[in-house]
Design a protein around this motif. Structure first.
Motif, PDB file in Angstrom:
ATOM      1  N   ILE A  68       3.717 -10.221  -7.709  1.00 32.62           N
ATOM      2  CA  ILE A  68       4.231 -11.596  -7.757  1.00 32.62           C
ATOM      3  C   ILE A  68       3.079 -12.576  -7.956  1.00 32.62           C
ATOM      4  CG2 ILE A  68       5.373 -13.410  -6.433  1.00 32.62           C
ATOM      5  CD1 ILE A  68       7.087 -11.234  -5.140  1.00 32.62           C
ATOM      6  N   ASP A  69       1.963 -12.360  -7.237  1.00 24.28           N
ATOM      7  CA  ASP A  69       0.783 -13.217  -7.411  1.00 24.28           C
ATOM      8  C   ASP A  69       0.289 -13.156  -8.855  1.00 24.28           C
ATOM      9  OD1 ASP A  69       0.787 -13.921  -4.727  1.00 24.28           O
ATOM     10  OD2 ASP A  69      -0.480 -12.231  -4.165  1.00 24.28           O
ATOM     11  N   THR A  93       0.085 -16.268 -11.743  1.00 22.80           N
ATOM     12  CA  THR A  93      -1.155 -16.596 -12.450  1.00 22.80           C
ATOM     13  C   THR A  93      -0.986 -16.462 -13.953  1.00 22.80           C
ATOM     14  OG1 THR A  93      -2.349 -15.718 -10.544  1.00 22.80           O
ATOM     15  CG2 THR A  93      -3.622 -16.106 -12.534  1.00 22.80           C
ATOM     16  N   LEU A  94      -0.263 -15.444 -14.384  1.00 21.21           N
ATOM     17  CA  LEU A  94      -0.037 -15.241 -15.824  1.00 21.21           C
ATOM     18  C   LEU A  94       0.795 -16.381 -16.409  1.00 21.21           C
ATOM     19  CD1 LEU A  94       0.636 -11.396 -15.764  1.00 21.21           C
ATOM     20  CD2 LEU A  94      -1.366 -12.531 -16.744  1.00 21.21           C
ATOM     21  N   ALA A 129      -8.299 -17.548 -11.383  1.00 26.23           N
ATOM     22  CA  ALA A 129      -9.095 -16.485 -10.764  1.00 26.23           C
ATOM     23  C   ALA A 129      -8.234 -15.542  -9.930  1.00 26.23           C
ATOM     24  CB  ALA A 129     -10.194 -17.090  -9.901  1.00 26.23           C
ATOM     25  N   ALA A 130      -7.030 -15.971  -9.560  1.00 29.37           N
ATOM     26  CA  ALA A 130      -6.134 -15.118  -8.779  1.00 29.37           C
ATOM     27  C   ALA A 130      -5.824 -13.820  -9.508  1.00 29.37           C
ATOM     28  CB  ALA A 130      -4.836 -15.864  -8.482  1.00 29.37           C
ATOM     29  N   GLU A 131      -5.837 -13.857 -10.836  1.00 26.44           N
ATOM     30  CA  GLU A 131      -5.508 -12.657 -11.614  1.00 26.44           C
ATOM     31  C   GLU A 131      -6.432 -11.494 -11.268  1.00 26.44           C
ATOM     32  OE1 GLU A 131      -5.317 -11.032 -16.237  1.00 26.44           O
ATOM     33  OE2 GLU A 131      -5.581 -13.173 -15.848  1.00 26.44           O
ATOM     34  N   THR A 132      -7.725 -11.782 -11.155  1.00 23.00           N
ATOM     35  CA  THR A 132      -8.704 -10.726 -10.859  1.00 23.00           C
ATOM     36  C   THR A 132      -8.376 -10.042  -9.543  1.00 23.00           C
ATOM     37  OG1 THR A 132     -10.424 -11.924 -12.053  1.00 23.00           O
ATOM     38  CG2 THR A 132     -11.146 -10.222 -10.503  1.00 23.00           C
TER      39      THR A 132
END
Length: 286
Positions: A222-223, A227-228, A192-195
């Protein structure tokens, strides 16, 4: 001038800002030696506390740990003498971030809680210390505690309105909670960090807002990369990391975050690893 320096923090290279802070600290010290009323003396203690705290934060960014510790001790002493709980709380929150960047997550947890206990209710220091505790839990891999702190930060932030100067380092900007979510969830390995990371990049990159928040955009990249990697979109992760590194806005205290992605890419044997490592080493030397 204290406010101007705190606003400049988000976009000014740390070494350049440090010189300006030192000049004004010297001026405050001279005024403390002059004749004045008790109220004026307290005002100078408060100003000196804020300036020492900001100087400590910049020293942390530059990985000058001894200087940072000395500045934090000075800021805490001035805060105690002035009876200023918010500055005192920020000292513990700032130290929590310093030890977190060094990998001492349990200590960061303890310091974050101390900051929350000292901070005035609903203050920016209280919110940021709560967020810092959530980050520490994420680095410790404790999902339940991390999500509980995320909810707590959300409850603290939801009543806030955006301040006139959201770039001010010591005035909590509600938009900052999105960046906080991106980092915390990325460290926890939650896709969910991607969003949240993409929201930061999309919101700031196409406008002049990126000039106000260059470090926030770099951190969001970087975040996003972390996540990717979790979702095996390796080419995109390399690209996001390259954007962060090439921006020139990843300060020394955050080099370890870029290094995490570089090591992960190398471990998977990707052809982009060589170029990414070279870019990272250039960043580190610079």
């Amino acid at each position: 001038m204290v406010d101007e320096l705190a606003i400049a923090y988000s976009k000014t290279p740390p070494a350049a800002l440090l010189g300006r802070i030192r000049q004004h600290l010297a001026y405050v010290n001279r005024l403390l030696d002059a004749r004045k009323t008790l109220n004026e003396h307290r005002q100078l203690l408060v100003l000196g506390g804020w300036l020492s705290l900001l100087a400590a934060t910049v020293h942390i960014d530059l990985k000058q740990q001894t200087a940072a510790s000395a500045r934090l001790k000075t800021a805490a002493s001035l805060a105690r003498h002035a009876g200023h709980d918010e500055i005192h709380a920020w000292c513990f929150e700032t130290e929590a971030w310093r030890v977190l960047t060094e990998g001492n997550y349990s200590k960061a947890l303890e310091l974050s809680r101390t900051a929350q206990a000292i901070a005035p209710t609903g203050s920016s220091a209280a919110i940021q210390a709560t967020a810092q505790e959530g980050r520490a839990w994420a680095r410790l891999g404790q999902a339940k505690e991390t999500y509980a702190l995320i909810s707590k930060v959300d409850a603290l932030v939801s009543p806030l309105i955006r301040p006139d100067q959201p770039e001010h380092h010591y005035r909590y900007d509600p938009d900052k909670s999105v960046a906080y979510m991106a980092t915390t969830l990325a460290w926890l390995g939650d896709p969910a960090a991607e969003t949240y990371a993409r929201e930061i990049i999309t919101r700031l990159a196409p406008t002049n807002e990126v000039e106000k928040w260059p470090r926030r955009v770099a951190s969001a990249n970087i975040d996003l990369a972390l996540t990717l990697l979790v979702t095996d979109r390796l080419d995109e992760a390399c690209d996001a990391t390259s954007r962060a590194i090439s921006s020139g806005r990843v300060v020394p205290s955050n080099h370890w975050r870029a290094a995490e992605v570089v090591r992960a890419v190398e471990a998977r044997g990707l052809p982009e690893a060589i170029e990414l490592r070279a870019a990272y080493e250039g960043l580190r030397r610079g």
